[in-house]
Design an enzyme around this catalytic site. Structure first.
Site, PDB file in Angstrom:
ATOM      1  N   ASP A  18       0.837  -1.203   0.000  1.00  0.00           N
ATOM      2  CA  ASP A  18       0.000   0.000   0.000  1.00  0.00           C
ATOM      3  C   ASP A  18       0.872   1.253   0.000  1.00  0.00           C
ATOM      4  OD1 ASP A  18      -2.305   1.475   0.039  1.00  0.00           O
ATOM      5  OD2 ASP A  18      -2.689   1.199   2.184  1.00  0.00           O
ATOM      6  N   ARG A  22       0.248   7.728  -2.378  1.00  0.00           N
ATOM      7  CA  ARG A  22       0.788   8.731  -1.438  1.00  0.00           C
ATOM      8  C   ARG A  22       2.247   9.042  -1.736  1.00  0.00           C
ATOM      9  NH1 ARG A  22      -1.571   5.697   3.554  1.00  0.00           N
ATOM     10  NH2 ARG A  22      -2.141   4.345   1.815  1.00  0.00           N
ATOM     11  N   ARG A  31       0.081   9.547  -9.832  1.00  0.00           N
ATOM     12  CA  ARG A  31      -0.024   8.278  -9.073  1.00  0.00           C
ATOM     13  C   ARG A  31       0.649   7.112  -9.804  1.00  0.00           C
ATOM     14  NH1 ARG A  31      -3.705   7.628  -5.237  1.00  0.00           N
ATOM     15  NH2 ARG A  31      -4.074   5.477  -5.828  1.00  0.00           N
ATOM     16  N   HIS A  35       3.092   3.636  -8.856  1.00  0.00           N
ATOM     17  CA  HIS A  35       2.927   2.219  -9.206  1.00  0.00           C
ATOM     18  C   HIS A  35       4.178   1.692  -9.918  1.00  0.00           C
ATOM     19  CE1 HIS A  35      -1.090   2.412  -7.788  1.00  0.00           C
ATOM     20  NE2 HIS A  35      -1.568   3.123  -8.779  1.00  0.00           N
ATOM     21  N   SER A  63      -7.135  -5.485  -5.821  1.00  0.00           N
ATOM     22  CA  SER A  63      -8.297  -6.078  -5.161  1.00  0.00           C
ATOM     23  C   SER A  63      -9.510  -5.999  -6.081  1.00  0.00           C
ATOM     24  CB  SER A  63      -8.595  -5.348  -3.852  1.00  0.00           C
ATOM     25  OG  SER A  63      -9.100  -4.060  -4.132  1.00  0.00           O
ATOM     26  N   LEU A 129      10.927 -20.738  -5.049  1.00  0.00           N
ATOM     27  CA  LEU A 129       9.990 -19.823  -4.387  1.00  0.00           C
ATOM     28  C   LEU A 129       8.673 -19.845  -5.153  1.00  0.00           C
ATOM     29  CD1 LEU A 129       9.189 -17.265  -2.620  1.00  0.00           C
ATOM     30  CD2 LEU A 129      10.314 -15.886  -4.356  1.00  0.00           C
TER      31      LEU A 129
HETATM   32  C1  FPP Z   1      -1.550   0.444  -3.370  1.00  0.00           C
HETATM   33  O1  FPP Z   1      -1.193   1.769  -3.493  1.00  0.00           O
HETATM   34  C2  FPP Z   1      -1.131  -0.293  -4.501  1.00  0.00           C
HETATM   35  C3  FPP Z   1      -1.949  -0.817  -5.456  1.00  0.00           C
HETATM   36  C4  FPP Z   1      -3.409  -0.682  -5.520  1.00  0.00           C
HETATM   37  C5  FPP Z   1      -1.408  -1.558  -6.556  1.00  0.00           C
HETATM   38  C6  FPP Z   1      -0.173  -2.315  -6.253  1.00  0.00           C
HETATM   39  C7  FPP Z   1       0.517  -2.408  -7.492  1.00  0.00           C
HETATM   40  C8  FPP Z   1       1.837  -2.399  -7.657  1.00  0.00           C
HETATM   41  C9  FPP Z   1       2.849  -2.438  -6.602  1.00  0.00           C
HETATM   42  C10 FPP Z   1       2.357  -2.363  -9.013  1.00  0.00           C
HETATM   43  C11 FPP Z   1       1.826  -3.427  -9.855  1.00  0.00           C
HETATM   44  C12 FPP Z   1       2.172  -4.759  -9.316  1.00  0.00           C
HETATM   45  C13 FPP Z   1       2.449  -5.778 -10.080  1.00  0.00           C
HETATM   46  C14 FPP Z   1       2.739  -7.094  -9.490  1.00  0.00           C
HETATM   47  C15 FPP Z   1       2.487  -5.617 -11.527  1.00  0.00           C
HETATM   48  P1  FPP Z   1      -2.355   2.822  -3.549  1.00  0.00           P
HETATM   49  O2  FPP Z   1      -2.520   3.239  -4.959  1.00  0.00           O
HETATM   50  O3  FPP Z   1      -3.575   2.281  -2.885  1.00  0.00           O
HETATM   51  O4  FPP Z   1      -1.712   3.960  -2.697  1.00  0.00           O
HETATM   52  P2  FPP Z   1      -2.461   5.048  -1.809  1.00  0.00           P
HETATM   53  O5  FPP Z   1      -3.241   4.280  -0.760  1.00  0.00           O
HETATM   54  O6  FPP Z   1      -1.334   5.830  -1.237  1.00  0.00           O
HETATM   55  O7  FPP Z   1      -3.336   5.829  -2.737  1.00  0.00           O
END
Ligand code: FPP
Length: 239
Positions: A18, A22, A31, A35, A63, A129
């Site tokens: 998460d 931010r 944003r 990512h 999710s 793994l």
């Molecule tokens: C949470 O940050 C992250 C996600 C919803 C996506 C996670 C994705 C990645 C790490 C990149 C893609 C992963 C793979 C395996 C290809 P957020 O956007 O909810 O952050 P915030 O809560 O600060 O807004």
């Protein structure tokens, strides 16, 4: 001096990644940049997990609820996912990493679904793994799905007894042991619908570090915290 590698490691680490948004906001970036750098963290954490010999890693990447994010962000996340699979396959092969997906894979485009299948198939003989990525995942849905499948099989007479062991067989990844350590980055004290069945006795660790900044040093610190914990599984301490 602090010992870098803890002597007692978990068998299965699960991570709620998460804070990408931010991280980007703090840096006055889009944003999407969060990512992108988040993917570098995925690579580094996977690499360290493999080096340490921890056999299972499960990452919450998308999710079921994330589909309701702005269309542009979902589109970019899908593109990044495709790119990630393409670029990481050689790394997985080189490092003996077996790839797995948990979640509603049918929600994704046909092209992505065939990429999942391809990476799963290509890495299926790797033994170092098991890397599971939770995609379009919802813990409640996983439980309801299992209940539906069990009801169907019970009606057909395929199963007679329904206990915890039977139930686990109907989850997305029956062969993977429950996580013994769950890490959540960026400070929120929530499970966010992640592995609800599997985390019954999991040790939980929350760090304020945002996912794009969560690298080897922070990971080792979390693992040292795990090594200090006493796991009792509802039992009492032995004197
Ligand atoms: C949470 O940050 C992250 C996600 C919803 C996506 C996670 C994705 C990645 C790490 C990149 C893609 C992963 C793979 C395996 C290809 P957020 O956007 O909810 O952050 P915030 O809560 O600060 O807004």
């Amino acid at each position: 001096m602090k010992k870098a590698i803890p002597d007692r490691l978990p068998t299965h680490v699960a991570i709620i990644m998460d804070g990408n948004g931010r991280w980007a906001r703090h840096k006055k970036l889009n944003r999407v940049e969060g990512h992108k750098v988040g993917i570098d963290s995925v690579r580094e954490i996977t690499e360290v997990t493999r080096e340490l010999g921890i056999p299972y890693l499960t990452l919450y990447a998308f999710s079921k609820e994330n589909w309701s994010r702005p269309r542009e962000e979902v589109k970019t996340l899908m593109e990044l996912l495709g790119l990630y699979l393409e670029l990481e396959l050689p790394f997985m092969m080189k490092n003996g990493i077996r790839f797995n997906v948990i979640g509603e894979t049918g929600d994704f485009s046909k092209a992505l679904q065939s990429q999942f299948d391809n990476v799963i198939k290509s890495t299926s003989r790797n033994r170092n793994l098991v890397l599971s990525i939770a995609l379009s995942y919802s813990g409640r849905r996983e439980i309801v799905r299992a209940a539906r499948l069990i009801a169907g099989d019970a009606k057909k007479g395929v199963i007679k007894r329904i206990d915890e062991k039977t139930f686990k067989r109907y989850l997305y990844a029956p062969a993977i042991p429950d996580p013994d350590f769950l890490i959540r980055t960026s400070g929120e004290m929530r499970l966010s619908n992640f592995l609800l069945w599997q985390v019954a006795y999991t040790e939980i660790y929350v760090t304020d570090i945002l996912w794009p900044d969560f690298r080897k040093k922070a990971y080792l610190e979390a693992l040292r915290d795990f090594a200090r914990r006493e796991r009792r599984f509802g039992n009492i301490k032995e004197y």
